[in-house]
Design a protein around this motif. Sequence first.
Motif, PDB file in Angstrom:
ATOM      1  N   GLU A 111       0.840  -1.195   0.000  1.00 18.85           N
ATOM      2  CA  GLU A 111       0.000   0.000   0.000  1.00 18.85           C
ATOM      3  C   GLU A 111       0.872   1.240   0.000  1.00 18.85           C
ATOM      4  OE1 GLU A 111      -4.047  -1.239   2.326  1.00 18.85           O
ATOM      5  OE2 GLU A 111      -2.238  -1.177   3.556  1.00 18.85           O
ATOM      6  N   GLY A 112       0.271   2.381  -0.356  1.00 22.02           N
ATOM      7  CA  GLY A 112       1.002   3.637  -0.396  1.00 22.02           C
ATOM      8  C   GLY A 112       1.708   3.844  -1.726  1.00 22.02           C
ATOM      9  N   ILE A 113       2.848   4.542  -1.697  1.00 23.18           N
ATOM     10  CA  ILE A 113       3.567   4.915  -2.917  1.00 23.18           C
ATOM     11  C   ILE A 113       4.916   4.226  -3.027  1.00 23.18           C
ATOM     12  CG2 ILE A 113       4.565   6.834  -4.219  1.00 23.18           C
ATOM     13  CD1 ILE A 113       2.558   8.691  -2.850  1.00 23.18           C
ATOM     14  N   VAL A 114       5.723   4.301  -1.984  1.00 19.26           N
ATOM     15  CA  VAL A 114       7.131   3.912  -2.087  1.00 19.26           C
ATOM     16  C   VAL A 114       7.324   2.448  -2.442  1.00 19.26           C
ATOM     17  CG1 VAL A 114       9.293   3.717  -0.804  1.00 19.26           C
ATOM     18  CG2 VAL A 114       7.874   5.758  -0.541  1.00 19.26           C
ATOM     19  N   MET A 115       6.567   1.539  -1.796  1.00 19.37           N
ATOM     20  CA  MET A 115       6.832   0.117  -1.970  1.00 19.37           C
ATOM     21  C   MET A 115       5.823  -0.592  -2.860  1.00 19.37           C
ATOM     22  SD  MET A 115       9.665  -0.431  -0.614  1.00 19.37           S
ATOM     23  CE  MET A 115       9.628  -2.193  -0.927  1.00 19.37           C
ATOM     24  N   THR A 116       4.948   0.128  -3.527  1.00 19.80           N
ATOM     25  CA  THR A 116       3.955  -0.507  -4.386  1.00 19.80           C
ATOM     26  C   THR A 116       4.400  -0.505  -5.840  1.00 19.80           C
ATOM     27  OG1 THR A 116       2.772   1.602  -4.533  1.00 19.80           O
ATOM     28  CG2 THR A 116       2.004   0.006  -2.890  1.00 19.80           C
ATOM     29  N   SER A 117       3.697  -1.269  -6.652  1.00 21.17           N
ATOM     30  CA  SER A 117       4.000  -1.377  -8.074  1.00 21.17           C
ATOM     31  C   SER A 117       2.709  -1.313  -8.877  1.00 21.17           C
ATOM     32  CB  SER A 117       4.723  -2.704  -8.367  1.00 21.17           C
ATOM     33  OG  SER A 117       5.902  -2.833  -7.612  1.00 21.17           O
ATOM     34  N   GLY A 118       2.884  -1.233 -10.198  1.00 20.57           N
ATOM     35  CA  GLY A 118       1.752  -1.360 -11.109  1.00 20.57           C
ATOM     36  C   GLY A 118       0.658  -0.332 -10.903  1.00 20.57           C
ATOM     37  N   LYS A 122       0.894   3.653  -9.656  1.00 21.87           N
ATOM     38  CA  LYS A 122       0.573   4.727 -10.595  1.00 21.87           C
ATOM     39  C   LYS A 122      -0.545   5.611 -10.052  1.00 21.87           C
ATOM     40  CE  LYS A 122       2.023   2.285 -14.777  1.00 21.87           C
ATOM     41  NZ  LYS A 122       1.592   1.679 -16.062  1.00 21.87           N
ATOM     42  N   GLN A 123      -1.590   4.988  -9.495  1.00 17.75           N
ATOM     43  CA  GLN A 123      -2.724   5.769  -8.995  1.00 17.75           C
ATOM     44  C   GLN A 123      -2.343   6.568  -7.755  1.00 17.75           C
ATOM     45  OE1 GLN A 123      -6.569   3.775  -7.771  1.00 17.75           O
ATOM     46  NE2 GLN A 123      -7.226   4.657  -9.721  1.00 17.75           N
ATOM     47  N   GLN A 124      -1.598   5.938  -6.847  1.00 15.07           N
ATOM     48  CA  GLN A 124      -1.214   6.628  -5.622  1.00 15.07           C
ATOM     49  C   GLN A 124      -0.164   7.712  -5.883  1.00 15.07           C
ATOM     50  OE1 GLN A 124      -2.633   6.310  -2.513  1.00 15.07           O
ATOM     51  NE2 GLN A 124      -4.104   5.098  -3.697  1.00 15.07           N
ATOM     52  N   ARG A 125       0.724   7.476  -6.841  1.00 16.36           N
ATOM     53  CA  ARG A 125       1.726   8.498  -7.170  1.00 16.36           C
ATOM     54  C   ARG A 125       1.054   9.721  -7.778  1.00 16.36           C
ATOM     55  NH1 ARG A 125       7.291   9.098  -8.045  1.00 16.36           N
ATOM     56  NH2 ARG A 125       7.805  10.621  -9.654  1.00 16.36           N
ATOM     57  N   ARG A 126       0.097   9.497  -8.703  1.00 15.21           N
ATOM     58  CA  ARG A 126      -0.632  10.636  -9.281  1.00 15.21           C
ATOM     59  C   ARG A 126      -1.345  11.414  -8.201  1.00 15.21           C
ATOM     60  NH1 ARG A 126      -1.878   7.048 -13.653  1.00 15.21           N
ATOM     61  NH2 ARG A 126      -3.844   6.507 -12.624  1.00 15.21           N
ATOM     62  N   PHE A 127      -1.954  10.684  -7.272  1.00 12.57           N
ATOM     63  CA  PHE A 127      -2.661  11.333  -6.167  1.00 12.57           C
ATOM     64  C   PHE A 127      -1.676  12.104  -5.287  1.00 12.57           C
ATOM     65  CE2 PHE A 127      -4.056  10.930  -1.659  1.00 12.57           C
ATOM     66  CZ  PHE A 127      -5.086  11.841  -1.705  1.00 12.57           C
ATOM     67  N   ASP A 219     -15.134   2.860  -9.219  1.00 13.11           N
ATOM     68  CA  ASP A 219     -14.158   2.122 -10.007  1.00 13.11           C
ATOM     69  C   ASP A 219     -13.739   0.882  -9.227  1.00 13.11           C
ATOM     70  OD1 ASP A 219     -12.082   1.149 -11.469  1.00 13.11           O
ATOM     71  OD2 ASP A 219     -10.810   2.929 -11.320  1.00 13.11           O
ATOM     72  N   PRO A 220     -14.018  -0.326  -9.759  1.00 17.11           N
ATOM     73  CA  PRO A 220     -13.671  -1.544  -9.022  1.00 17.11           C
ATOM     74  C   PRO A 220     -12.172  -1.734  -8.856  1.00 17.11           C
ATOM     75  CG  PRO A 220     -14.394  -2.058 -11.255  1.00 17.11           C
ATOM     76  CD  PRO A 220     -14.680  -0.611 -11.040  1.00 17.11           C
ATOM     77  N   THR A 221     -11.372  -1.020  -9.662  1.00 18.11           N
ATOM     78  CA  THR A 221      -9.922  -1.149  -9.552  1.00 18.11           C
ATOM     79  C   THR A 221      -9.300  -0.034  -8.728  1.00 18.11           C
ATOM     80  OG1 THR A 221      -9.488   0.132 -11.578  1.00 18.11           O
ATOM     81  CG2 THR A 221      -9.856  -2.247 -11.829  1.00 18.11           C
ATOM     82  N   THR A 222     -10.115   0.809  -8.105  1.00 18.89           N
ATOM     83  CA  THR A 222      -9.578   1.945  -7.358  1.00 18.89           C
ATOM     84  C   THR A 222      -8.709   1.491  -6.203  1.00 18.89           C
ATOM     85  OG1 THR A 222     -10.121   3.989  -6.200  1.00 18.89           O
ATOM     86  CG2 THR A 222     -11.566   2.108  -5.806  1.00 18.89           C
ATOM     87  N   THR A 223      -7.691   2.256  -5.920  1.00 25.58           N
ATOM     88  CA  THR A 223      -6.830   1.991  -4.769  1.00 25.58           C
ATOM     89  C   THR A 223      -7.015   3.059  -3.695  1.00 25.58           C
ATOM     90  OG1 THR A 223      -4.975   3.243  -5.722  1.00 25.58           O
ATOM     91  CG2 THR A 223      -5.107   0.898  -6.255  1.00 25.58           C
ATOM     92  N   PHE A 224      -8.050   3.890  -3.854  1.00 21.15           N
ATOM     93  CA  PHE A 224      -8.306   4.953  -2.885  1.00 21.15           C
ATOM     94  C   PHE A 224      -9.098   4.402  -1.714  1.00 21.15           C
ATOM     95  CE2 PHE A 224      -7.928   7.723  -6.793  1.00 21.15           C
ATOM     96  CZ  PHE A 224      -6.655   8.172  -6.459  1.00 21.15           C
ATOM     97  N   ASP A 225      -8.389   3.802  -0.783  1.00 20.44           N
ATOM     98  CA  ASP A 225      -9.018   3.275   0.419  1.00 20.44           C
ATOM     99  C   ASP A 225      -8.215   3.733   1.631  1.00 20.44           C
ATOM    100  OD1 ASP A 225      -6.751   1.603   0.542  1.00 20.44           O
ATOM    101  OD2 ASP A 225      -7.768   0.068  -0.642  1.00 20.44           O
TER     102      ASP A 225
END
Length: 431
Positions: A111-118, A122-127, A219-225
């Motif tokens: 979760e988050g930005i630093v240790m995530t991929s794919g 991408k979604q968390q970095r844009r955010f 969006d079922p693929t959202t990572t905004f949780d």
Amino acid sequence: MLGISEFFVALVVFLLIVQFLKLQWAGRRLPSGPTPLPFIGNLWLLGFKLHLETLEKLAQIHGNIFTLWLGESPVIVLHGFQAVKDGLTTNSEDVSGRPTTPFFDENGNKEGIVMTSGHTWKQQRRFGLMTLRNLGLGKKGLEHRIQEEAHHLVEYLMSERGQPLDPTVSFSQALSNVICAMVLGRRFSTDDETLQQLLKANACLLRPSGILSRRCKDDPTTTFDEGNLIHTILDFFIAGTESTATTLRWALISLVLHPDVQEKVQKELDSVLGPSQLICYEDRKNLPYTNAVIHEIQRYNCIAPIGVPRQCVKDTTLLGFPVPKGTVILPNICSVLSDPEQWETPHQFNPTHFLDKDGNFMSREAFLPFSAGHRVCLGERLARTELFIFFTNLLRAFTFRLPEGVTEINTERILGNLLQPHHYKICAVPR
């Protein structure tokens, strides 16, 4: 006929040979490197730690791209400016993942930005980028927050009246308060219990109303949780506090070891800035020597030896070698900042690395403390602004010296996620 003991010895030898041949076959197309042992690979050679000195010696033997085996997992090490630059930028997106191997992913954080991929990354970095811009990154609003904390830090050091002190806590508090002001909307006094908990845990929970019902809620693929929100804030705190605070601690060591450099910075500050003038990031353009010293502090005192390891998200080519998906890439950032082909005196503290013959500031392509490619540091602009404003405010107000009777300061680096200095005492003598 073999006895039971002889049978088991033969079986173990057979398995070791099979494992050895398996590693040799798996690595036949990868860059060369030290011969791995069955099951443990090169861990014995590394002493089970990634020491910079060991990587330097291996690069001298095997070249600027070589393979290490951490158990049964191949890891490709990039050494020196050209290898790191080309390796991280030529097929940048191909090497934009984060490792999923147990050696690098001890806590299983996804979760988050630093240790995530794919998709998550991408979604968390844009955010994260959008949030930093909305909070004033690159604008006067955020710069004002940094100026305010620099002012409080100067006031605190003034109150110590030149007595010996350890700057570790005060630097961390000041930098942490910048992030607190950004994401929490307020700063904390130095004795606030909440701030102390933040510094100890380097984590924070934030639940602004409606934060979980953003435009991607359907969006079922959202990572905004909530989990990603918490880890993104944690990433901000870790990256926005300790990295700059550690760099400032190294800065004071460099200044007391090179008093001539400290004096020259102060003369430039005095000639360009008024004693009470509010220092802005834009002022760096009129302070070439000071700007060069700050860059040299970051170069000479490399604090992130390999940054955060990368992982190939697809089969790709790395400096001419075919590399399969899932392979871990280690860019040796410190080897870039001390590459003898790029720096005139790589192992000396020398601000003229960033000055031309006329004394003007000169940027260098091999200055990559924030890494490169798709995973370049998200908070680079914030860190640069913080470092410049804090450094110049401190040098305008104080001369830094070792305590009376102390003639040496420990310059050994403590190996960890960041290369930190040992704790030390220093005197901030008001000018």
